[in-house]
Design a protein around this motif. Structure first.
Motif, PDB file in Angstrom:
ATOM      1  N   LYS A 208      37.657  -7.854 -92.527  1.00 13.11           N
ATOM      2  CA  LYS A 208      38.184  -8.570 -91.373  1.00 13.11           C
ATOM      3  C   LYS A 208      39.347  -9.469 -91.765  1.00 13.11           C
ATOM      4  N   ARG A 209      39.226 -10.104 -92.909  1.00 16.67           N
ATOM      5  CA  ARG A 209      40.286 -11.008 -93.365  1.00 16.67           C
ATOM      6  C   ARG A 209      41.477 -10.261 -93.933  1.00 16.67           C
ATOM      7  N   ASN A 210      41.226  -9.071 -94.429  1.00 16.10           N
ATOM      8  CA  ASN A 210      42.313  -8.269 -94.987  1.00 16.10           C
ATOM      9  C   ASN A 210      43.198  -7.655 -93.910  1.00 16.10           C
ATOM     10  N   ILE A 211      42.623  -7.361 -92.752  1.00 14.03           N
ATOM     11  CA  ILE A 211      43.373  -6.652 -91.715  1.00 14.03           C
ATOM     12  C   ILE A 211      44.610  -7.432 -91.279  1.00 14.03           C
ATOM     13  N   LYS A 212      44.463  -8.724 -91.111  1.00 12.94           N
ATOM     14  CA  LYS A 212      45.595  -9.548 -90.692  1.00 12.94           C
ATOM     15  C   LYS A 212      46.695  -9.505 -91.748  1.00 12.94           C
ATOM     16  N   ASN A 213      46.309  -9.576 -93.027  1.00 15.31           N
ATOM     17  CA  ASN A 213      47.294  -9.527 -94.108  1.00 15.31           C
ATOM     18  C   ASN A 213      47.960  -8.160 -94.183  1.00 15.31           C
ATOM     19  N   LYS A 214      47.175  -7.093 -93.985  1.00 22.05           N
ATOM     20  CA  LYS A 214      47.736  -5.743 -93.974  1.00 22.05           C
ATOM     21  C   LYS A 214      48.791  -5.595 -92.883  1.00 22.05           C
ATOM     22  N   PHE A 215      48.467  -6.146 -91.718  1.00 20.42           N
ATOM     23  CA  PHE A 215      49.394  -6.036 -90.586  1.00 20.42           C
ATOM     24  C   PHE A 215      50.703  -6.764 -90.876  1.00 20.42           C
ATOM     25  N   LYS A 216      50.604  -7.936 -91.513  1.00 21.11           N
ATOM     26  CA  LYS A 216      51.808  -8.694 -91.853  1.00 21.11           C
ATOM     27  C   LYS A 216      52.686  -7.917 -92.828  1.00 21.11           C
ATOM     28  N   ILE A 217      52.050  -7.233 -93.779  1.00 23.93           N
ATOM     29  CA  ILE A 217      52.814  -6.452 -94.755  1.00 23.93           C
ATOM     30  C   ILE A 217      53.474  -5.258 -94.081  1.00 23.93           C
ATOM     31  N   ALA A 218      52.695  -4.548 -93.277  1.00 26.75           N
ATOM     32  CA  ALA A 218      53.202  -3.328 -92.639  1.00 26.75           C
ATOM     33  C   ALA A 218      54.251  -3.620 -91.576  1.00 26.75           C
ATOM     34  N   LEU A 219      54.057  -4.714 -90.836  1.00 23.88           N
ATOM     35  CA  LEU A 219      54.950  -5.054 -89.727  1.00 23.88           C
ATOM     36  C   LEU A 219      55.672  -6.358 -90.022  1.00 23.88           C
ATOM     37  N   ALA A 220      56.465  -6.362 -91.083  1.00 26.23           N
ATOM     38  CA  ALA A 220      57.204  -7.564 -91.453  1.00 26.23           C
ATOM     39  C   ALA A 220      58.090  -7.998 -90.292  1.00 26.23           C
ATOM     40  N   ASN A 221      58.157  -9.306 -90.072  1.00 25.01           N
ATOM     41  CA  ASN A 221      58.891  -9.831 -88.923  1.00 25.01           C
ATOM     42  C   ASN A 221      60.362  -9.410 -88.902  1.00 25.01           C
ATOM     43  N   ASN A 222      60.927  -9.239 -90.072  1.00 28.34           N
ATOM     44  CA  ASN A 222      62.350  -8.898 -90.122  1.00 28.34           C
ATOM     45  C   ASN A 222      62.594  -7.393 -90.099  1.00 28.34           C
ATOM     46  N   TYR A 223      61.550  -6.648 -89.782  1.00 30.36           N
ATOM     47  CA  TYR A 223      61.706  -5.186 -89.798  1.00 30.36           C
ATOM     48  C   TYR A 223      61.796  -4.607 -88.396  1.00 30.36           C
ATOM     49  N   VAL A 224      60.752  -4.690 -87.601  1.00 33.17           N
ATOM     50  CA  VAL A 224      60.750  -4.139 -86.246  1.00 33.17           C
ATOM     51  C   VAL A 224      60.030  -5.105 -85.307  1.00 33.17           C
ATOM     52  N   LYS A 225      60.342  -4.996 -84.036  1.00 35.73           N
ATOM     53  CA  LYS A 225      59.623  -5.773 -83.036  1.00 35.73           C
ATOM     54  C   LYS A 225      58.268  -5.121 -82.807  1.00 35.73           C
ATOM     55  N   ARG A 226      57.238  -5.918 -82.933  1.00 37.07           N
ATOM     56  CA  ARG A 226      55.886  -5.369 -82.893  1.00 37.07           C
ATOM     57  C   ARG A 226      55.566  -4.669 -81.583  1.00 37.07           C
ATOM     58  N   ASN A 227      56.108  -5.155 -80.501  1.00 36.30           N
ATOM     59  CA  ASN A 227      55.754  -4.568 -79.209  1.00 36.30           C
ATOM     60  C   ASN A 227      56.457  -3.243 -78.957  1.00 36.30           C
ATOM     61  N   LYS A 228      57.207  -2.743 -79.928  1.00 35.28           N
ATOM     62  CA  LYS A 228      57.852  -1.443 -79.787  1.00 35.28           C
ATOM     63  C   LYS A 228      57.525  -0.507 -80.943  1.00 35.28           C
ATOM     64  N   THR A 229      56.719  -0.971 -81.879  1.00 36.70           N
ATOM     65  CA  THR A 229      56.471  -0.214 -83.103  1.00 36.70           C
ATOM     66  C   THR A 229      55.521   0.952 -82.861  1.00 36.70           C
ATOM     67  N   ARG A 230      55.937   2.116 -83.316  1.00 40.47           N
ATOM     68  CA  ARG A 230      55.087   3.314 -83.282  1.00 40.47           C
ATOM     69  C   ARG A 230      54.441   3.444 -84.653  1.00 40.47           C
TER      70      ARG A 230
END
Length: 294
Positions: A80-102
């Motif tokens: 449960k605690r790892n999932i949030k960290n995984k998401f941050k790594i995969a969806l870095a803020n400077n990469y893509v807008k999360r609400n459009k990511t496929r």
């Protein structure tokens, strides 16, 4: 038994370690090292018709969320605690807008990471080899989770991000899957791969009883150089991130394979030693590699 490298087909290989399936069958296996591409690989490699029996256990935690006991509890707590960290790594803020990511999660298991990604605005797509895991994930996510063979029908450039959380080590045909990911990723797409690191402190400490060798379910065993070689020409390595909790969990599992192991006490202490060692060397028990499509 194969001694040639299953990836680059080189005959320039040698035995790295003799290991046993301590988790389930107690069968003997060997791990070989390729001198050319640096991949470690398990031999003999079970065929498609027989590999399924090595996963037939209620103790295989990634496909079973109803397990009771201390280790399953710790696994769920860490997950449960790892999932949030995984998401941050995969969806870095400077990469893509999360609400459009496929997002494609390859080997999604029972779908926890995809659930989190969907709640955070991603368009999610999951696949898994296990029919039981697909069924659970489909109910949990509210989206149909498919088997890997169905990805071939998808259009080119279908995804912005593809993630594999401790999955690439299970893949038999690495080259074909890398080609598939290259086709499915959009230009400048991101491929995120988390795998155990056999050069970590805990791997050296537990040797053949290191739980993350997990033969024969883990067909491949990676380090930075071998993973880059497998993806060479298609993807460029951008960064590496640690998965620090894995050192504790893997050490606890490894302790269970020792005659007088102490999973809770020694597992915690060796997990801590592994992370402290990795602060200097960078060789954490598990690492997340972030690649961009070339």
């Amino acid at each position: 038994m194969i001694n040639n490298c299953p990836f680059c087909k080189s005959e320039n290989t040698k035995r790295y370690l003799k290991v046993k399936d301590y988790f389930l069958t107690q069968e003997d296996f060997e791990i070989y090292e390729c001198a050319d591409c640096k991949l470690l690989f398990t031999t003999p490699r079970p065929g498609k018709s027989e590999i399924g029996r090595y996963y037939k256990s209620e103790n295989y935690l990634s496909h079973n969320e109803n397990q009771k006991g201390l280790v399953p509890y710790l696994y769920k707590w860490v997950k449960k605690r790892n999932i949030k960290n995984k998401f941050k790594i995969a969806l870095a803020n400077n990469y893509v807008k999360r609400n459009k990511t496929r997002l494609l999660d390859y080997g999604c298991g029972i779908g926890d990471f995809l659930c989190y990604a969907k709640r955070n605005g991603c368009y999610v797509y999951g696949c898994d080899l296990s029919a039981d895991a697909r069924s659970l994930a489909t109910k949990k996510i509210g989206e149909t989770v498919v088997e890997p063979s169905e990805l071939s029908s998808l259009l080119d450039c279908s995804f912005d991000v593809i993630t594999l959380w401790h999955v690439f080590e299970h893949v038999d045909d690495l080259e074909s899957l890398a080609n598939q990911f290259y086709r499915l990723l959009a230009d400048n797409g991101r491929l995120v791969i988390a795998v155990p690191n056999y050069k970590s402190y805990d791997a050296g400490h537990y040797k053949d009883k290191w739980a993350a060798y997990d033969v024969p379910r883990h067909l491949n065993h990676f380090h930075k150089e071998s993973l880059e070689n497998v993806l060479n020409g298609k993807f460029a390595l951008k960064k590496i991130k640690p998965m620090k909790w894995d050192a504790f969990f893997i050490s606890m599992m490894s302790e269970k394979y020792l005659p007088n192991g102490k999973p809770l006490l020694n597992g915690f202490l060796n997990g801590l030693r592994s992370n402290l060692s990795a602060k200097k060397t960078g060789e954490y028990s598990s690492l997340v590699y972030v690649f961009s499509k070339i």
